[in-house]
Scaffold this motif. Structure first.
Motif, mmCIF file in Angstrom:
data_model
loop_
_atom_site.group_PDB
_atom_site.id
_atom_site.type_symbol
_atom_site.label_atom_id
_atom_site.label_comp_id
_atom_site.label_asym_id
_atom_site.label_seq_id
_atom_site.Cartn_x
_atom_site.Cartn_y
_atom_site.Cartn_z
ATOM 1 N N THR A 1 2.346 1.792 -3.373
ATOM 2 C CA THR A 1 1.355 2.370 -4.294
ATOM 3 C C THR A 1 1.204 3.871 -4.051
ATOM 4 O OG1 THR A 1 0.145 0.279 -4.334
ATOM 5 C CG2 THR A 1 -1.032 2.254 -5.085
ATOM 6 N N GLU A 2 1.149 4.235 -2.760
ATOM 7 C CA GLU A 2 1.023 5.655 -2.425
ATOM 8 C C GLU A 2 2.251 6.451 -2.867
ATOM 9 O OE1 GLU A 2 0.270 5.888 1.716
ATOM 10 O OE2 GLU A 2 -1.835 5.245 1.565
ATOM 11 N N ASP B 1 4.224 5.703 -5.400
ATOM 12 C CA ASP B 1 4.119 5.860 -6.863
ATOM 13 C C ASP B 1 3.146 6.976 -7.221
ATOM 14 O OD1 ASP B 1 5.898 3.834 -7.248
ATOM 15 O OD2 ASP B 1 4.370 2.277 -7.579
ATOM 16 N N LYS B 2 2.058 7.023 -6.458
ATOM 17 C CA LYS B 2 1.063 8.071 -6.711
ATOM 18 C C LYS B 2 1.644 9.456 -6.426
ATOM 19 C CE LYS B 2 -3.628 9.458 -5.432
ATOM 20 N NZ LYS B 2 -4.795 9.145 -4.553
ATOM 21 N N LYS B 3 2.388 9.547 -5.308
ATOM 22 C CA LYS B 3 3.006 10.828 -4.958
ATOM 23 C C LYS B 3 4.047 11.236 -6.008
ATOM 24 C CE LYS B 3 0.940 11.694 -1.023
ATOM 25 N NZ LYS B 3 0.069 12.896 -0.877
ATOM 26 N N ASP B 4 4.806 10.222 -6.495
ATOM 27 C CA ASP B 4 5.806 10.525 -7.532
ATOM 28 C C ASP B 4 5.137 11.088 -8.773
ATOM 29 O OD1 ASP B 4 7.914 9.763 -5.970
ATOM 30 O OD2 ASP B 4 8.044 7.727 -6.792
ATOM 31 N N LYS B 5 4.008 10.508 -9.140
ATOM 32 C CA LYS B 5 3.281 11.007 -10.305
ATOM 33 C C LYS B 5 2.767 12.424 -10.064
ATOM 34 C CE LYS B 5 1.770 6.504 -12.063
ATOM 35 N NZ LYS B 5 0.605 5.632 -12.353
ATOM 36 N N GLU B 6 2.283 12.668 -8.836
ATOM 37 C CA GLU B 6 1.807 14.013 -8.506
ATOM 38 C C GLU B 6 2.948 15.033 -8.554
ATOM 39 O OE1 GLU B 6 -0.103 13.824 -4.754
ATOM 40 O OE2 GLU B 6 -1.895 12.773 -5.495
ATOM 41 N N LYS C 1 0.824 -1.201 0.000
ATOM 42 C CA LYS C 1 0.000 0.000 0.000
ATOM 43 C C LYS C 1 0.864 1.260 0.000
ATOM 44 C CE LYS C 1 -3.875 2.146 2.433
ATOM 45 N NZ LYS C 1 -4.799 2.048 3.590
#
Length: 561
Positions: free
Chosen positions: A26-27, A29-34, A23
């Protein structure tokens, strides 16, 4: 064993830890994308900021800055200074004491005084009468030479006079007695091309020169003539100007015929304001078009394949109510030579011509980017590379002009040197634009500069086809300046007919100037002779052209002796 079997054999605590790690991954990766998205947005905002700063800088320069595009070559050569000045064979410097005498530097770089064109009146100052008697011995003094000479430029104020021509008639009284009718003969009246006008050829020529060479509008000429004691209304002056343009029409048409016979023409256009026939300001833009032969950069000598006429400058203006491509097509017709212009697509309508684009316009795009950059920003700028390609081309052209312009085979030499050296510079310039444009923002100053250069450099390359072609269209921009200056003073043309008349007169005035004539004297000469010749006779018109060897010597501007 697969991942699912291994997972089932784990205890609950381990499973919980693995789920948390997955989890968290995943978070992350999401932060990296943001963060990546934010970085892109920040970079986009930075680019937009630089774009807006560039616009503001260019606007401020146009409003408050100097118009010159000259730059500090030392500053722009930072990136290649080591390569440019290195010499492996040079010895290390040694200390040496040097003494020298320095002459005072003359900082004046403008035009030098030239009195060769002025009438010279010699006044001798000699002793007369009692002054010739020696005060010591009383004997007569003998002239032994000239002590000194002094030149004084004297102004003779202009003056208007009224010439009243009284024409007498004569009759034969003898014939009247014999046959009842008298043979009546009148003295010849002075002929003028302006039949119903009270103005002399000299006065109309002077009025034309004041407006079209010295940019003095007619309302100021009213005051000018009023101070000389003559009340001449603006309408009267306007009528004289229109009459002059009509009289000069055959000269304009002959010049146009001559221009279209050339192999190389410059063209440009600019706007002007014209009042509609109903007296209201026209909302649409009107245009003054310029077409001219080469004037200043050509060698001063004639080549074997050139006649005196072919080397003479011709500068023509044409008024049109639009900027449509039909305008150059209508004027130039089936012209098949080289046509040098800016990047306006309207000139493509002259389909038989070979388009040659202007390097100065390309250079201007890059100049506007780098001109306000500091030293550190210049080192990081990609625009300076494009600018320096332009400078390399101009440097080569300057060296050719300084080394060979007086040679009889100048154009041939320039053609050969360009083929060897200029080709590679332009090819590298084109390659640079194709690479850099991929990473440049389309709407940024650099993006626009690269797009313009990429589109027009192939047309600039056409200078390689003929050694007589220049790399820029600056000759046309210089030639259109007198009209632009006049436009600021006139504010507008009263009618379309008035604008057409102005185009005709500007053409005669500027062509005469380019051929080094005293324009006012030349206009008087034209007015005096146009009424005496057959306007359909080409030879008679050729003799009146500014380049004709039939033009009197007193109308030609003499070089400083």
């Amino acid at each position: 064993m697969n991942h699912e079997i291994l997972t089932n054999e784990l205890d609950e605590v381990t499973k919980s830890l693995i789920e948390k790690v997955e989890k968290m991954s995943t978070e992350i990766d999401k932060k990296d994308k943001e963060l990546s998205s934010k970085d892109e947005e920040i970079q986009k905002l930075k680019n937009e900021l630089e774009y807006l700063k560039g616009i503001i800088s260019n606007k401020n320069r146009k409003i408050f800055g100097v118009s010159s595009e000259q730059v500090d070559i030392n500053q722009l050569s930072l990136f290649n200074e080591a390569e440019k000045f290195s010499d492996s064979n040079a010895e290390e410097p040694t200390l040496e004491e040097i003494t020298y005498k320095r002459a005072k530097k003359n900082h004046y770089i403008g035009k030098k005084d030239n009195l060769a064109n002025l009438e010279r009146v010699v006044i001798e100052h000699k002793l007369e009468g009692d002054d010739l008697i020696c005060k010591d011995c009383g004997e007569l003094l003998t002239e032994i030479g000239v002590k000194s000479t002094k030149e004084i430029i004297k102004l003779i104020p202009a003056k208007l006079v009224v010439e009243e021509h009284i024409i007498y008639s004569y009759g034969c009284k003898s014939c009247e007695k014999e046959i009842g009718e008298s043979n009546i003969i009148s003295a010849p009246a002075p002929k003028t091309i302006f039949y119903n006008s009270m103005a002399s050829n000299e006065l109309i020529a002077h009025t034309v020169i004041l407006k079209y060479q010295h940019a003095m509008p007619l309302y100021r000429q009213e005051l000018y003539f009023d101070m000389m004691g003559a009340t001449l209304s603006r309408q009267t002056l306007c009528n004289w100007t229109m009459s002059a343009a009509e009289a000069l029409g055959p000269i304009y048409n002959y010049m146009k015929k001559e221009l279209l016979s050339r192999n190389y023409i410059h063209a440009d256009e600019t706007t002007l304001k014209v009042i509609n026939d109903n007296g209201k300001d026209s909302k649409s833009k009107k245009y003054m078009w310029l077409y001219m032969s080469e004037t200043e950069s050509a060698p001063v000598i004639l080549y074997e394949y050139m006649s005196e006429t072919e080397s003479a400058p011709v500068i023509l203006y044409e008024y049109q109510s639009t900027r449509s491509s039909s305008c150059p097509k209508s004027f130039l017709g089936d012209f098949k030579g080289f046509l040098q212009t800016d990047g306006y697509n309207g000139y493509n309508s002259v389909s038989n011509a070979i388009r040659v684009y202007c390097l100065a316009h390309i250079r201007r795009y890059f100049h506007n980017i780098i001109v306000d950059l500091d030293e550190q920003a210049l080192k990081n700028s990609r625009a300076i590379i494009g600018f320096n390609y332009c400078e390399q081309i101009y440097k080569l052209e300057k060296e050719l002009r300084e080394s060979y312009s007086s040679d009889e085979n100048y154009y041939d030499v320039r053609f050969e040197v360009r083929s060897k050296e200029l080709t590679s510079i332009i090819d590298k310039f084109i390659e640079y634009t194709e690479i850099e444009i991929k990473n440049a923002l389309p709407k940024s100053p650099l993006g626009k500069a690269l797009e313009y250069a990429k589109k027009h450099l192939p047309g600039v390359k056409n200078v390689l086809l003929d050694g007589s072609i220049e790399v820029d269209n600056n000759a046309a921009e210089r030639a259109i300046k007198p009209f632009v200056i006049g436009r600021k003073n006139f504010l507008f043309a009263n009618t379309a007919k008035g604008a057409t008349s102005s185009a005709t007169i500007y053409s005669i005035v500027e062509t005469a100037k380019a051929n080094k004539l005293v324009v006012e004297r030349y206009l008087v000469y034209l007015f005096d002779n146009l009424s005496k010749i057959d306007l359909s006779d080409s030879e008679s018109l050729e003799n009146l052209m500014p380049w004709s060897n039939k033009i009197p010597e007193n109308m030609k501007i003499k070089d400083k002796k």
